[in-house]
Design an enzyme around this catalytic site. Structure first.
Site, PDB file in Angstrom:
ATOM      1  N   SER A  14       0.434  -0.977  -0.270  1.00  0.00           N
ATOM      2  CA  SER A  14       0.160  -0.109  -0.458  1.00  0.00           C
ATOM      3  C   SER A  14       0.708   1.561  -0.198  1.00  0.00           C
ATOM      4  O   SER A  14       2.098   1.370   0.732  1.00  0.00           O
ATOM      5  CB  SER A  14      -1.113  -0.206   0.911  1.00  0.00           C
ATOM      6  OG  SER A  14      -1.873   1.264   0.835  1.00  0.00           O
ATOM      7  N   SER A  16      -0.864   4.307   0.373  1.00  0.00           N
ATOM      8  CA  SER A  16      -2.044   5.302   0.940  1.00  0.00           C
ATOM      9  C   SER A  16      -2.003   6.130   2.216  1.00  0.00           C
ATOM     10  O   SER A  16      -1.263   7.374   2.538  1.00  0.00           O
ATOM     11  CB  SER A  16      -3.577   3.947   2.052  1.00  0.00           C
ATOM     12  OG  SER A  16      -3.535   3.623   0.336  1.00  0.00           O
ATOM     13  N   THR A  60      -9.568  -2.399   1.716  1.00  0.00           N
ATOM     14  CA  THR A  60      -9.086  -2.702   0.407  1.00  0.00           C
ATOM     15  C   THR A  60      -9.017  -4.605   0.630  1.00  0.00           C
ATOM     16  O   THR A  60      -9.952  -4.946   1.873  1.00  0.00           O
ATOM     17  CB  THR A  60      -7.478  -2.847   0.539  1.00  0.00           C
ATOM     18  OG1 THR A  60      -7.012  -2.960  -0.863  1.00  0.00           O
ATOM     19  CG2 THR A  60      -6.493  -3.459   1.728  1.00  0.00           C
ATOM     20  N   LYS A  64     -13.506  -5.675   1.035  1.00  0.00           N
ATOM     21  CA  LYS A  64     -14.532  -4.512   0.878  1.00  0.00           C
ATOM     22  C   LYS A  64     -15.972  -5.376   0.439  1.00  0.00           C
ATOM     23  O   LYS A  64     -17.102  -3.973   0.778  1.00  0.00           O
ATOM     24  CB  LYS A  64     -14.315  -4.184  -0.913  1.00  0.00           C
ATOM     25  CG  LYS A  64     -12.669  -3.519  -0.838  1.00  0.00           C
ATOM     26  CD  LYS A  64     -12.246  -3.282  -2.100  1.00  0.00           C
ATOM     27  CE  LYS A  64     -11.226  -2.444  -1.979  1.00  0.00           C
ATOM     28  NZ  LYS A  64     -10.727  -1.660  -3.740  1.00  0.00           N
ATOM     29  N   ASN A  85     -15.591   0.802   0.362  1.00  0.00           N
ATOM     30  CA  ASN A  85     -13.813   1.064   0.351  1.00  0.00           C
ATOM     31  C   ASN A  85     -13.379   2.737   1.172  1.00  0.00           C
ATOM     32  O   ASN A  85     -12.127   2.313   1.612  1.00  0.00           O
ATOM     33  CB  ASN A  85     -12.913   0.999  -1.119  1.00  0.00           C
ATOM     34  CG  ASN A  85     -13.386   2.469  -1.903  1.00  0.00           C
ATOM     35  OD1 ASN A  85     -14.462   2.717  -2.009  1.00  0.00           O
ATOM     36  ND2 ASN A  85     -12.499   3.302  -2.563  1.00  0.00           N
ATOM     37  N   ASP A 101     -14.484   4.268  -4.727  1.00  0.00           N
ATOM     38  CA  ASP A 101     -13.521   3.352  -6.329  1.00  0.00           C
ATOM     39  C   ASP A 101     -13.778   3.628  -7.319  1.00  0.00           C
ATOM     40  O   ASP A 101     -13.620   4.201  -8.636  1.00  0.00           O
ATOM     41  CB  ASP A 101     -13.799   2.262  -6.249  1.00  0.00           C
ATOM     42  CG  ASP A 101     -12.593   1.194  -4.738  1.00  0.00           C
ATOM     43  OD1 ASP A 101     -11.161   1.969  -5.029  1.00  0.00           O
ATOM     44  OD2 ASP A 101     -12.554  -0.020  -4.645  1.00  0.00           O
ATOM     45  N   GLY A 128     -14.500  -6.542  -4.752  1.00  0.00           N
ATOM     46  CA  GLY A 128     -14.972  -5.997  -4.872  1.00  0.00           C
ATOM     47  C   GLY A 128     -14.334  -4.722  -5.578  1.00  0.00           C
ATOM     48  O   GLY A 128     -15.358  -3.682  -6.268  1.00  0.00           O
ATOM     49  N   TYR A 206      -1.277  -0.339  -8.801  1.00  0.00           N
ATOM     50  CA  TYR A 206      -0.680   0.648  -8.774  1.00  0.00           C
ATOM     51  C   TYR A 206       0.795   0.104  -8.332  1.00  0.00           C
ATOM     52  O   TYR A 206       1.525   1.559  -8.050  1.00  0.00           O
ATOM     53  CB  TYR A 206      -1.094   1.867  -8.020  1.00  0.00           C
ATOM     54  CG  TYR A 206      -1.477   1.589  -6.102  1.00  0.00           C
ATOM     55  CD1 TYR A 206      -0.496   1.411  -5.794  1.00  0.00           C
ATOM     56  CD2 TYR A 206      -2.677   1.143  -6.174  1.00  0.00           C
ATOM     57  CE1 TYR A 206      -0.806   1.504  -4.396  1.00  0.00           C
ATOM     58  CE2 TYR A 206      -2.893   0.796  -4.577  1.00  0.00           C
ATOM     59  CZ  TYR A 206      -1.733   1.181  -3.659  1.00  0.00           C
ATOM     60  OH  TYR A 206      -2.365   0.959  -2.209  1.00  0.00           O
ATOM     61  N   GLY A 227      -2.854   2.066 -11.907  1.00  0.00           N
ATOM     62  CA  GLY A 227      -4.079   2.003 -11.009  1.00  0.00           C
ATOM     63  C   GLY A 227      -3.701   3.222 -10.094  1.00  0.00           C
ATOM     64  O   GLY A 227      -4.310   3.343  -8.982  1.00  0.00           O
TER      65      GLY A 227
END
Length: 244
Positions: A14, A16, A60, A64, A85, A101, A128, A206, A227
């Site tokens: 991740s 994020s 994630t 989801k 999400n 998303d 998801g 991603y 992504g």
């Protein structure tokens, strides 16, 4: 301190936390924290949601869909998609599920396709994220078929991907985790030699930024997109929800 975070089973891939840390620093938000929370089972979300000052969190793989029974309500779009999400925790403690998303998929397809009209698409995967892709494609009037290793969960198995099928579906979207860090050498088992310069490949993965799926498609002349734009767009949509 306002707390935010991401829940999932494995989060080593991740970006994020880094994204939000940079956002908080850039915008001078010293009272915010965004952390990663690996939950071995979805049942652990009950205790997680009791964290003091938790305002909202992202969800994630593979939670989801599984998180929905633990929420008090769903935004209509999330209910229609069938996956969540993003969760907002209201001051009264109610937990509302959203699907941002969808925003990420919209932004990404606009960037990838430009003004080209694509009539049919293949979605690789059934989780998801795939449901959000399904929602946006139907919104755009794009016919779609879902490809799954288990044909009973989709329309096609990977062995069904003939030249005729690929020629009829110029947009191929990898909504599975195949090729995600650390398994960066993996790619969905489609017949890449049958692709051409008229194809578009969108990978929701991603990390890495250029996946094997993208490399193999580009080698045949296909236009590709990772992504990362989806990640940023859905994160900003989540941030707006949390600050409503």
């Amino acid at each position: 301190m306002r707390r935010f975070g991401l829940i999932g089973k494995k989060l080593g891939h991740s970006f994020s936390a880094r994204y939000f840390a940079e956002k908080f620093e850039r915008e001078g938000l010293q009272d915010c924290d965004y952390s990663l929370y690996e939950l071995p089972e979805i049942e652990c979300v009950k205790e997680f949601m009791l964290k003091p000052n938790l305002v909202g969190f992202n969800v994630t793989i593979p939670y989801k869909q599984q998180v929905i029974p633990y929420l008090d309500d769903l935004h209509p779009q999330a209910a229609e998609v069938g996956a969540v999400n993003c969760v907002q925790i209201l001051p009264d403690g109610r937990k509302i599920g959203y699907n941002t998303d969808v925003d990420g998929v919209r932004v990404s397809l606009n960037k990838l396709l430009g003004g080209d009209k694509v009539e049919s698409a293949l979605i690789l995967g059934t989780g998801g994220a795939a449901q959000a892709v399904d929602y946006v494609l139907r919104e755009r009037g794009i016919e779609l078929k879902v490809v799954s290793r288990d044909k009973s969960r989709g329309d096609l198995a990977y062995d069904d991907l003939t030249q005729d099928v690929l020629s009829a579906h110029r947009l191929i979207i990898n909504a599975s985790p195949v090729g995600m860090f650390p398994a960066c050498d993996d790619a969905p088992a489609i017949p890449y030699a049958m692709l051409s310069g008229s194809h578009y490949l969108f990978d929701l993965v991603y990390n890495p930024l250029v996946t094997r799926f993208m490399e193999l498609g580009a080698a045949q002349g296909a236009k590709t997109l990772s992504g990362i734009d989806m990640l940023y767009a859905q994160a900003e949509s989540a941030w707006r929800i949390w600050n409503e």
